[in-house]
Design a protein around this motif. Structure first.
Motif: not given
Length: 402
Positions: A109-118, A120-128
């Motif tokens: 999930n940390a990887v997903g959140l980091g990719m979402a930030w890079l 410029d996506m909603h953080p929840l998309m990182g969890l998705l």
């Protein structure tokens, strides 16, 4: 549009499985890396269907309502072949597997959140693009996608969730075999091709020395498997409103475990070979239909940033399996098989993990501990741990509150 009836859909899936088996046995790289037959044949069908739709204007519609039943039937059969006496032998490895899994859920999930930030996506998309769809699969993805659409107003989230979960199945099936094969070559590991000593946990078609299963044993195993579906479905309905929602297949598997281990004391004896064949067929049909119905045009349209996120997740999962999971599990042949399984349910589902192990043990020999540890972890424990991790992360202000 070409609409296939239920029987025609099953026929198409069976043909795809046959083609997948032929390709994996005759194409060196597929055989070398133990890519599961349903992944190979199903993806080929999906590509041809996409080309036919794009260039010929003809789309193919399959009847896949049987898929949930196939998946539940498979897990019921897993439970029916789970001899809990082996847990005493596999106990230390089960604990080590869990100790490797818990930090992975957080890190994925940390990887997903980091990719979402890079991106410029909603953080929840990182969890998705994290454990919601990769570890959780289609069911968990659909549940959270509904919540995100209703409460966070994220557009096309359901399509993205289903795309992520489906691609996760593909990626988990593709990378698991290569990871295990690389580990076995690097550490000079080999299994035993004496499948008579497997305890009923490798590919059933390799048990050449054992007497073949009879029609009567198949009927008994089928009856027990359908009892698992009925009882498991009833138990799932009873706890439907519980604070922690557990998947239906968990109850089917648990029912199977109870029948397998308590039934012995009541005079019930199941033929594990017949049960394994039923489960393997169910799993192959489920994965084949899943791959065949992959909408590549939808993937291409919706999953640009998501695809990049999944590629990073795939690399992370493969490295984690090879360098962390393998070492924590004693660095032997069983550990290599379980590392492939870890890629399966770390990116796709427990069904993919089992398919990875079946493909490897068919070629290299049985891994009885792996066939106890992985289903128990994937079915009984990973979903509960995943819910705890996701609930904690979503409650953070910078994740769910944005």
């Amino acid at each position: 549009m070409i609409s296939l009836s239920p029987v025609q859909s099953l026929l198409a899936c069976c043909l795809v499985l046959v083609i997948g088996r032929v390709l994996t046995s005759r194409i060196g790289i597929l055989a070398r890396y133990s890519i599961p037959d349903p992944i190979v044949g199903g993806l080929l069908f999906a590509v041809l269907a996409y080309l036919l739709s794009t260039w010929g204007g003809v789309s193919i519609s399959m009847e896949t309502s049987i898929k949930p039943t196939l998946l539940l039937l498979f897990f019921g059969c897993i439970g029916l072949t789970a001899n809990l006496k082996l847990l005493a032998k596999g106990g230390p490895r089960l604990i080590a597997f869990l100790l490797a899994l818990i930090p992975f859920l957080v890190l994925q999930n940390a990887v997903g959140l980091g990719m979402a930030w890079l991106l410029d996506m909603h953080p929840l998309m990182g969890l998705l693009g994290g454990t919601i769809t990769l570890v959780g699969g289609h069911g968990t993805g659909a549940a959270y996608a509904t919540r995100f659409a209703d409460f966070n107003n994220i557009q096309d989230v359901m399509a993205l969730a289903m795309t992520s979960a489906t691609l996760g199945l593909v990626l988990g099936g593709v990378v698991g075999g290569p990871v295990a094969e690389w580990l076995m070559r690097r550490h000079k590991l080999a299994g035993s091709l004496d499948h008579s000593a497997q305890g009923g946990n490798a590919a059933p078609d390799l048990a050449e020395d054992a007497a073949p299963a009879t029609a009567g044993s198949f009927i008994v195993s089928m009856t027990a498997a359908f009892v698992c579906l009925v009882v498991g479905g009833y138990l799932a309905m009873l706890v439907e409103g519980a604070p922690v929602s557990l998947p239906n297949f968990l109850w089917c598997l648990a029912t199977g475990v109870l029948i397998r281990n308590a039934g012995v004391h009541l005079g019930l004896k199941l033929d594990d070979r017949a049960t394994e064949i039923i489960g393997t067929i169910s799993l192959s049909l489920f994965l084949g239909m899943t791959m065949m119905t992959l909408d590549l045009s939808s993937v291409a349209r919706l999953a640009g940033p998501l695809a990049l996120m999944l590629l990073v997740q795939t690399l992370f999962c493969a490295l984690y399996a090879a360098w962390v999971v393998f070492r924590m599990l004693k660095s032997d042949y069983e550990a290599a098989i379980m590392s492939a399984a870890f890629c399966g349910f770390g990116l796709g589902a427990t069904a993919t993990a089992i398919a990875n192990m079946q493909a490897l043990t068919r070629r290299h020999g049985p891994a009885p501990e792996a066939f106890i540890v992985v289903p128990v972890t994937g079915a009984f424990l990973v979903d509960i741990l995943n819910v705890i991790v996701l609930t904690s992360l979503i409650s953070l202000p910078f994740v769910g509150g944005m």
